[in-house]
Write a protein that holds these residues in place. Structure first.
Motif, PDB file in Angstrom:
ATOM      1  N   PHE A  53     -10.731  -2.553   1.003  1.00  0.00           N
ATOM      2  CA  PHE A  53     -11.489  -1.723  -0.072  1.00  0.00           C
ATOM      3  C   PHE A  53     -10.869  -1.124  -1.051  1.00  0.00           C
ATOM      4  CE2 PHE A  53     -14.752   1.504  -0.784  1.00  0.00           C
ATOM      5  CZ  PHE A  53     -15.748   0.644  -1.238  1.00  0.00           C
ATOM      6  N   ARG A  54      -9.878  -0.094  -0.319  1.00  0.00           N
ATOM      7  CA  ARG A  54      -9.268   1.134  -1.264  1.00  0.00           C
ATOM      8  C   ARG A  54      -8.457   0.059  -2.369  1.00  0.00           C
ATOM      9  NH1 ARG A  54      -6.119   4.129   1.624  1.00  0.00           N
ATOM     10  NH2 ARG A  54      -6.395   3.083   3.667  1.00  0.00           N
ATOM     11  N   LEU A  55      -7.712  -0.866  -1.838  1.00  0.00           N
ATOM     12  CA  LEU A  55      -6.804  -1.536  -2.877  1.00  0.00           C
ATOM     13  C   LEU A  55      -7.647  -1.867  -4.013  1.00  0.00           C
ATOM     14  CD1 LEU A  55      -3.893  -2.630  -3.731  1.00  0.00           C
ATOM     15  CD2 LEU A  55      -4.491  -4.612  -2.217  1.00  0.00           C
ATOM     16  N   LEU A  56      -8.736  -2.862  -3.709  1.00  0.00           N
ATOM     17  CA  LEU A  56      -9.797  -3.577  -4.573  1.00  0.00           C
ATOM     18  C   LEU A  56     -10.173  -2.484  -5.679  1.00  0.00           C
ATOM     19  CD1 LEU A  56     -11.543  -6.090  -2.317  1.00  0.00           C
ATOM     20  CD2 LEU A  56      -9.564  -6.441  -4.006  1.00  0.00           C
ATOM     21  N   LEU A  57     -10.199  -1.277  -5.378  1.00  0.00           N
ATOM     22  CA  LEU A  57     -10.893  -0.307  -6.344  1.00  0.00           C
ATOM     23  C   LEU A  57      -9.689   0.009  -7.147  1.00  0.00           C
ATOM     24  CD1 LEU A  57     -13.627   1.656  -4.150  1.00  0.00           C
ATOM     25  CD2 LEU A  57     -13.988   0.085  -5.917  1.00  0.00           C
ATOM     26  N   GLN A  58      -8.466  -0.223  -6.946  1.00  0.00           N
ATOM     27  CA  GLN A  58      -7.302   0.174  -7.891  1.00  0.00           C
ATOM     28  C   GLN A  58      -7.045  -1.001  -8.655  1.00  0.00           C
ATOM     29  OE1 GLN A  58      -5.916   3.466  -7.512  1.00  0.00           O
ATOM     30  NE2 GLN A  58      -7.699   3.665  -6.045  1.00  0.00           N
ATOM     31  N   ILE A  59      -7.790  -1.342  -9.720  1.00  0.00           N
ATOM     32  CA  ILE A  59      -7.812  -2.369 -10.553  1.00  0.00           C
ATOM     33  C   ILE A  59      -6.217  -3.070 -10.871  1.00  0.00           C
ATOM     34  CG2 ILE A  59      -8.676  -3.698 -12.667  1.00  0.00           C
ATOM     35  CD1 ILE A  59     -10.636  -3.169 -10.492  1.00  0.00           C
ATOM     36  N   PRO A  60      -5.512  -1.897 -11.379  1.00  0.00           N
ATOM     37  CA  PRO A  60      -4.233  -2.273 -11.858  1.00  0.00           C
ATOM     38  C   PRO A  60      -3.299  -2.853 -10.710  1.00  0.00           C
ATOM     39  CG  PRO A  60      -4.705  -0.076 -12.772  1.00  0.00           C
ATOM     40  CD  PRO A  60      -5.849  -0.640 -11.686  1.00  0.00           C
ATOM     41  N   GLN A  61      -3.583  -2.483  -9.455  1.00  0.00           N
ATOM     42  CA  GLN A  61      -2.741  -2.924  -8.438  1.00  0.00           C
ATOM     43  C   GLN A  61      -3.014  -4.172  -7.992  1.00  0.00           C
ATOM     44  OE1 GLN A  61      -0.649  -0.829  -6.523  1.00  0.00           O
ATOM     45  NE2 GLN A  61      -0.999   0.502  -8.239  1.00  0.00           N
ATOM     46  N   TRP A  62      -4.037  -5.143  -8.652  1.00  0.00           N
ATOM     47  CA  TRP A  62      -4.242  -6.523  -8.155  1.00  0.00           C
ATOM     48  C   TRP A  62      -4.459  -7.224  -9.191  1.00  0.00           C
ATOM     49  CZ3 TRP A  62      -8.789  -9.014  -8.901  1.00  0.00           C
ATOM     50  CH2 TRP A  62      -9.943  -8.069  -8.950  1.00  0.00           C
ATOM     51  N   TRP A  63      -5.035  -6.861 -10.173  1.00  0.00           N
ATOM     52  CA  TRP A  63      -5.559  -7.633 -11.403  1.00  0.00           C
ATOM     53  C   TRP A  63      -4.433  -7.101 -12.650  1.00  0.00           C
ATOM     54  CZ3 TRP A  63     -11.100  -7.664 -13.819  1.00  0.00           C
ATOM     55  CH2 TRP A  63     -11.312  -8.693 -14.678  1.00  0.00           C
TER      56      TRP A  63
END
Length: 143
Positions: free
Chosen positions: A21-31
């Motif tokens: 959940f926390r990672l997904l809210l950090q958009i630049p970390q995955w998109w």
């Protein structure tokens, strides 16, 4: 009917639902990391908005965080769409980008659905291919 099937992608991870959940809210970390992306704004609380540009400006969208259930669900509504490589650059307008997170057999199941990205629309092949690249990177990041 196959033409109404939204693009989806699922995987399991050993990470906790909170970590996912926390990672997904950090958009630049995955998109990011595929098509020279530029991400502006934030996605931490309901109604937060962020912009996403990629491919030298060929993809330019704005997303608003419209649903947020801690450790379970994240939904962004696409509020602006300028996909210049399509005959209808607004094809993503009012589509929804969704993540569902759930526990399964001591693991975490992550299910992505882009509601409105369906076979039969012009962007489906290119956009589902792009999503697959980002989601495979996310899956590796969560190993």
């Amino acid at each position: 009917m196959m033409t109404n099937k939204n693009f989806s992608y699922s995987f399991e991870t050993s990470k906790t639902s909170d970590e996912v959940f926390r990672l997904l809210l950090q958009i630049p970390q995955w998109w990011s990391g595929v098509y020279e992306e530029t991400i502006t704004g934030k996605s931490e609380q309901l109604n937060d908005e962020f912009g996403f540009k990629a491919g030298g400006g060929m993809h330019n969208t704005k997303q608003k965080l419209v649903e947020l259930v801690p450790n379970e669900k994240i939904v962004w509504l696409v509020t602006a769409s300028n996909l210049t490589f399509l005959s209808d650059p607004g094809e993503w307008m009012d589509t929804r980008i969704c993540f569902d997170i759930s526990a399964r057999n001591n693991r975490t199941l992550v299910t992505f659905v882009h509601e409105g990205l369906v076979p039969g629309i012009e962007c489906y092949d290119a956009c589902s291919g792009g999503w697959t690249q980002y989601l495979e990177r996310l899956e590796k990041k969560l190993k």
